[in-house]
Design a protein around this motif. Structure first.
Motif, PDB file in Angstrom:
ATOM      1  N   VAL A 200      32.255 120.462 -33.036  1.00 46.15           N
ATOM      2  CA  VAL A 200      30.856 120.072 -32.818  1.00 46.15           C
ATOM      3  C   VAL A 200      29.923 120.734 -33.821  1.00 46.15           C
ATOM      4  CG1 VAL A 200      31.115 119.521 -30.378  1.00 46.15           C
ATOM      5  CG2 VAL A 200      30.520 121.853 -31.053  1.00 46.15           C
ATOM      6  N   ASN A 201      30.332 121.853 -34.398  1.00 46.89           N
ATOM      7  CA  ASN A 201      29.495 122.479 -35.419  1.00 46.89           C
ATOM      8  C   ASN A 201      29.423 121.601 -36.666  1.00 46.89           C
ATOM      9  OD1 ASN A 201      28.805 124.886 -34.004  1.00 46.89           O
ATOM     10  ND2 ASN A 201      30.842 125.695 -34.406  1.00 46.89           N
ATOM     11  N   GLN A 202      30.515 120.913 -36.968  1.00 51.07           N
ATOM     12  CA  GLN A 202      30.501 119.971 -38.081  1.00 51.07           C
ATOM     13  C   GLN A 202      29.602 118.783 -37.755  1.00 51.07           C
ATOM     14  OE1 GLN A 202      34.521 118.881 -39.102  1.00 51.07           O
ATOM     15  NE2 GLN A 202      35.014 120.900 -39.924  1.00 51.07           N
ATOM     16  N   ILE A 203      29.659 118.333 -36.521  1.00 57.92           N
ATOM     17  CA  ILE A 203      28.805 117.220 -36.094  1.00 57.92           C
ATOM     18  C   ILE A 203      27.334 117.620 -36.206  1.00 57.92           C
ATOM     19  CG2 ILE A 203      28.141 115.765 -34.136  1.00 57.92           C
ATOM     20  CD1 ILE A 203      31.067 115.910 -33.199  1.00 57.92           C
ATOM     21  N   LEU A 204      27.003 118.815 -35.718  1.00 58.74           N
ATOM     22  CA  LEU A 204      25.624 119.290 -35.777  1.00 58.74           C
ATOM     23  C   LEU A 204      25.154 119.497 -37.216  1.00 58.74           C
ATOM     24  CD1 LEU A 204      25.614 121.872 -32.835  1.00 58.74           C
ATOM     25  CD2 LEU A 204      24.355 119.713 -32.929  1.00 58.74           C
ATOM     26  N   ALA A 205      26.073 119.848 -38.098  1.00 64.47           N
ATOM     27  CA  ALA A 205      25.706 120.061 -39.500  1.00 64.47           C
ATOM     28  C   ALA A 205      25.398 118.754 -40.214  1.00 64.47           C
ATOM     29  CB  ALA A 205      26.833 120.814 -40.225  1.00 64.47           C
ATOM     30  N   ASP A 206      26.138 117.687 -39.868  1.00 58.62           N
ATOM     31  CA  ASP A 206      25.988 116.420 -40.573  1.00 58.62           C
ATOM     32  C   ASP A 206      24.934 115.489 -39.977  1.00 58.62           C
ATOM     33  OD1 ASP A 206      27.827 117.091 -42.453  1.00 58.62           O
ATOM     34  OD2 ASP A 206      29.342 115.610 -41.884  1.00 58.62           O
ATOM     35  N   LEU A 207      24.764 115.517 -38.684  1.00 58.72           N
ATOM     36  CA  LEU A 207      23.875 114.548 -38.036  1.00 58.72           C
ATOM     37  C   LEU A 207      22.443 114.554 -38.584  1.00 58.72           C
ATOM     38  CD1 LEU A 207      24.795 114.377 -34.232  1.00 58.72           C
ATOM     39  CD2 LEU A 207      25.130 112.639 -35.999  1.00 58.72           C
ATOM     40  N   PRO A 208      21.840 115.712 -38.859  1.00 57.68           N
ATOM     41  CA  PRO A 208      20.453 115.662 -39.368  1.00 57.68           C
ATOM     42  C   PRO A 208      20.303 114.826 -40.627  1.00 57.68           C
ATOM     43  CG  PRO A 208      21.039 117.901 -38.721  1.00 57.68           C
ATOM     44  CD  PRO A 208      22.314 117.095 -38.665  1.00 57.68           C
ATOM     45  N   VAL A 209      21.322 114.862 -41.497  1.00 54.69           N
ATOM     46  CA  VAL A 209      21.284 114.088 -42.733  1.00 54.69           C
ATOM     47  C   VAL A 209      21.476 112.600 -42.448  1.00 54.69           C
ATOM     48  CG1 VAL A 209      22.445 113.700 -44.937  1.00 54.69           C
ATOM     49  CG2 VAL A 209      22.146 116.025 -44.092  1.00 54.69           C
ATOM     50  N   ILE A 210      22.349 112.301 -41.493  1.00 55.37           N
ATOM     51  CA  ILE A 210      22.726 110.904 -41.229  1.00 55.37           C
ATOM     52  C   ILE A 210      21.653 110.151 -40.456  1.00 55.37           C
ATOM     53  CG2 ILE A 210      24.429 109.428 -40.108  1.00 55.37           C
ATOM     54  CD1 ILE A 210      26.461 111.735 -40.500  1.00 55.37           C
ATOM     55  N   VAL A 211      21.100 110.777 -39.423  1.00 52.87           N
ATOM     56  CA  VAL A 211      20.188 110.060 -38.523  1.00 52.87           C
ATOM     57  C   VAL A 211      18.727 110.220 -38.901  1.00 52.87           C
ATOM     58  CG1 VAL A 211      21.857 110.396 -36.665  1.00 52.87           C
ATOM     59  CG2 VAL A 211      19.890 111.945 -36.827  1.00 52.87           C
ATOM     60  N   ALA A 212      18.443 110.944 -39.975  1.00 60.37           N
ATOM     61  CA  ALA A 212      17.045 111.156 -40.367  1.00 60.37           C
ATOM     62  C   ALA A 212      16.348 109.827 -40.615  1.00 60.37           C
ATOM     63  CB  ALA A 212      17.000 112.017 -41.640  1.00 60.37           C
ATOM     64  N   PRO A 213      15.097 109.702 -40.180  1.00 60.08           N
ATOM     65  CA  PRO A 213      14.378 108.422 -40.374  1.00 60.08           C
ATOM     66  C   PRO A 213      14.113 108.137 -41.844  1.00 60.08           C
ATOM     67  CG  PRO A 213      12.913 110.156 -39.535  1.00 60.08           C
ATOM     68  CD  PRO A 213      14.307 110.720 -39.493  1.00 60.08           C
TER      69      PRO A 213
END
Length: 213
Positions: A200-213
């Motif tokens: 989940v740390n990898q998920i938390l690291a990548d999500l901000p870049v992916i889901v950013a508006p």
């Protein structure tokens, strides 16, 4: 060539090689791209499906549109990977909800054991981990093609005549975009002495870049 000149030449060569190594061998990290998500070359279309959620409602691909979805395969009788992943996702969920995005990020648990995972059991199971998560299941005729289109798999490990049968299934967490297309997966991390599950740390690291508006 005198000794001082040789030393200067060697120092200059070392500097050049160092720059080349930094650029080509160990290039700087690009913070604008996900570092852990195994992205597919092109977003994958999901097969059409009709499933039932843990409230007894019918769900189709339309339910995935307008949101980001972290989807995970499993079954409620799973002894290890499923509860570990669900607990980790639940623990990370408050941070996931705080991400800057114009679309919400949801979590789906897809049960691949419709024989035992009734609507009531799915409701109890998913609510135990997080009441905001969604659990869905359906007939194998619906599940098999859906799972394949997500780039994952599952199979009964033994006869279902045994009430304690196990189900083999992918341990990745896939990411579905707001157009209901799979863009990639967070693969399980395997380390000696630990259970191979998605980090989940990898998920938390990548999500901000992916889901950013």
């Amino acid at each position: 060539m005198n000794q001082r000149a040789v030393a200067g030449l060697a120092a200059g060569l070392a500097l050049i090689l160092g720059v080349i190594g930094a650029v080509y061998i160990a290039p700087p990290t690009d913070d604008t791209q996900p570092q852990h998500l195994q992205q597919f070359p092109q977003p994958r279309e999901l097969t059409d499906f009709t499933l039932t959620d843990h409230h007894g409602n019918t769900v189709t691909p339309q339910a995935l549109k307008g949101q980001w979805t972290l989807a995970f395969l499993g079954y409620t009788f799973c002894p290890d990977i499923c509860p570990t992943t669900m607990a980790a996702l639940s623990g990370a969920y408050p941070k996931i909800q705080q991400l800057e995005s114009d679309k919400p990020v949801k979590v789906w648990f897809i049960s691949v054991d419709p024989n035992r995972d009734t609507t009531a059991r799915l409701n109890d199971y998913v609510s135990y981990f997080n009441e905001e998560f969604t659990a869905v299941s359906g007939e194998h005729a619906e599940l098999f093609p859906l799972v394949r289109s997500m780039g994952m798999m599952y199979a009964m490990a033994q006869s279902t005549d045994d009430p304690n049968y196990l189900v083999n299934h992918s341990a990745s967490v896939v990411l579905i975009n707001p157009d209901a297309k799979v863009i990639g997966r967070f693969k399980p991390v395997s380390e000696p002495g630990t259970l191979a599950v998605a980090d989940v740390n990898q998920i938390l690291a990548d999500l901000p870049v992916i889901v950013a508006p």
